[in-house]
Structure formats: C-alpha cells, structure tokens
Scaffold this motif. Structure first.
Motif, short mmCIF file in Angstrom:
data_model
loop_
_atom_site.label_atom_id
_atom_site.label_comp_id
_atom_site.label_asym_id
_atom_site.label_seq_id
_atom_site.Cartn_x
_atom_site.Cartn_y
_atom_site.Cartn_z
N GLU A 53 0.83 -1.20 0.00
CA GLU A 53 0.00 0.00 0.00
C GLU A 53 0.87 1.26 0.00
O GLU A 53 0.52 2.26 -0.62
CB GLU A 53 -0.92 -0.02 1.22
CG GLU A 53 -2.11 0.89 1.09
CD GLU A 53 -3.13 0.63 2.17
OE1 GLU A 53 -3.04 1.31 3.22
OE2 GLU A 53 -3.98 -0.25 1.98
N MET A 105 -8.17 7.91 2.00
CA MET A 105 -8.82 6.66 2.39
C MET A 105 -7.77 5.57 2.65
O MET A 105 -7.85 4.86 3.66
CB MET A 105 -9.78 6.20 1.30
CG MET A 105 -10.57 4.95 1.70
SD MET A 105 -11.36 4.15 0.30
CE MET A 105 -9.95 3.47 -0.55
N LEU A 106 -6.80 5.46 1.77
CA LEU A 106 -5.76 4.43 1.95
C LEU A 106 -4.92 4.71 3.20
O LEU A 106 -4.49 3.77 3.86
CB LEU A 106 -4.87 4.35 0.72
CG LEU A 106 -5.50 3.73 -0.54
CD1 LEU A 106 -4.54 3.82 -1.71
CD2 LEU A 106 -5.92 2.29 -0.29
N LYS A 107 -4.66 5.97 3.48
CA LYS A 107 -3.84 6.31 4.64
C LYS A 107 -4.54 5.99 5.96
O LYS A 107 -3.88 5.73 6.96
CB LYS A 107 -3.46 7.80 4.61
CG LYS A 107 -2.37 8.10 3.60
CD LYS A 107 -2.12 9.58 3.45
CE LYS A 107 -1.57 10.19 4.70
NZ LYS A 107 -1.20 11.61 4.52
N THR A 108 -5.88 6.01 5.96
CA THR A 108 -6.60 5.73 7.20
C THR A 108 -6.81 4.24 7.43
O THR A 108 -7.21 3.83 8.51
CB THR A 108 -7.97 6.44 7.22
OG1 THR A 108 -8.76 6.00 6.11
CG2 THR A 108 -7.81 7.94 7.18
N ASN A 109 -6.55 3.44 6.43
CA ASN A 109 -6.73 1.97 6.57
C ASN A 109 -5.51 1.32 7.18
O ASN A 109 -4.43 1.64 7.13
CB ASN A 109 -7.04 1.31 5.22
CG ASN A 109 -8.43 1.65 4.77
OD1 ASN A 109 -9.29 2.01 5.56
ND2 ASN A 109 -8.68 1.52 3.48
#
Length: 109
Positions: A53, A105-109
């Motif tokens: 990611e 969104m990817l950073k919060t997952n």
C-alpha cells in the motif's frame, strides 16, 4: 479503479486539445502536456500493481503531482494561445479531488 477510467477519458480530451495547438509547439508545450496527462493514469495503474500500500500511495502522489503540473500548463495554453481550457481544468480538478480522496482513504486503513 474509477479514477483510472476517468483519467483515461481525460487523456483523450487532452490529445484533442493539443491537436488545436500550433504545430511549432509539437516538441515543446504539446509534448509536455501530453506526457503529464498520460502520467496520471499510468502512475495509477503502475501503483495498483505494486505489492504494498505504501508503494501504491507513492504512485498516487506522483499522479497527483503530474495533475498539478498539467493544470499549470493548461492555464498557460489559455493565456498564450487563447484556447479555452476551462472545462478541461474543471475535469482535471475533479480527478485531483478523486485521487486526493483515495490517498486519504488508503492512509486511514
């Protein structure tokens, strides 16, 4: 990925725009504009094929950076050649918002 699809449509529109520009710009601004436009979906695609990611986020950031560079070039086209790029800029800003939202969104997952 929807962002990739939208940015691919956008690249087609950029090529239509550059076909209206003076031919003496073929190896100057036209080439730079086309490379920046192609860089957006290309980096999204390359990043999506990476194994982490973190790598994907890096390629999304590169794609976003290319979009800001392209936005500047589209403003120049409008100023220098008096070719209306306003609709392209609006489309590009929508793509920028989509990429930025996807990064968040990817950073919060």
């Amino acid at each position: 990925i929807n962002i990739w699809k939208e940015s691919m449509k956008f690249v087609n529109n950029v090529y239509l725009l550059t076909s209206e520009m003076p031919s003496e710009e073929k190896f100057g601004l036209i080439s730079q504009i086309q490379r920046c436009a192609v860089s957006i979906p290309s980096n999204i695609a390359e990043g999506s094929g990476r194994s982490t990611e973190k790598d994907f986020l890096n390629f999304l950031r590169i794609s976003l950076s290319s979009s800001y560079e392209l936005e500047t070039q589209l403003i120049l086209v409008q100023q220098v050649f008096n070719i209306d790029t306003e609709l392209l800029i609006v489309d590009l800003q929508n793509i920028q918002n989509m990429i930025g939202g996807f990064i968040r969104m990817l950073k919060t997952n």
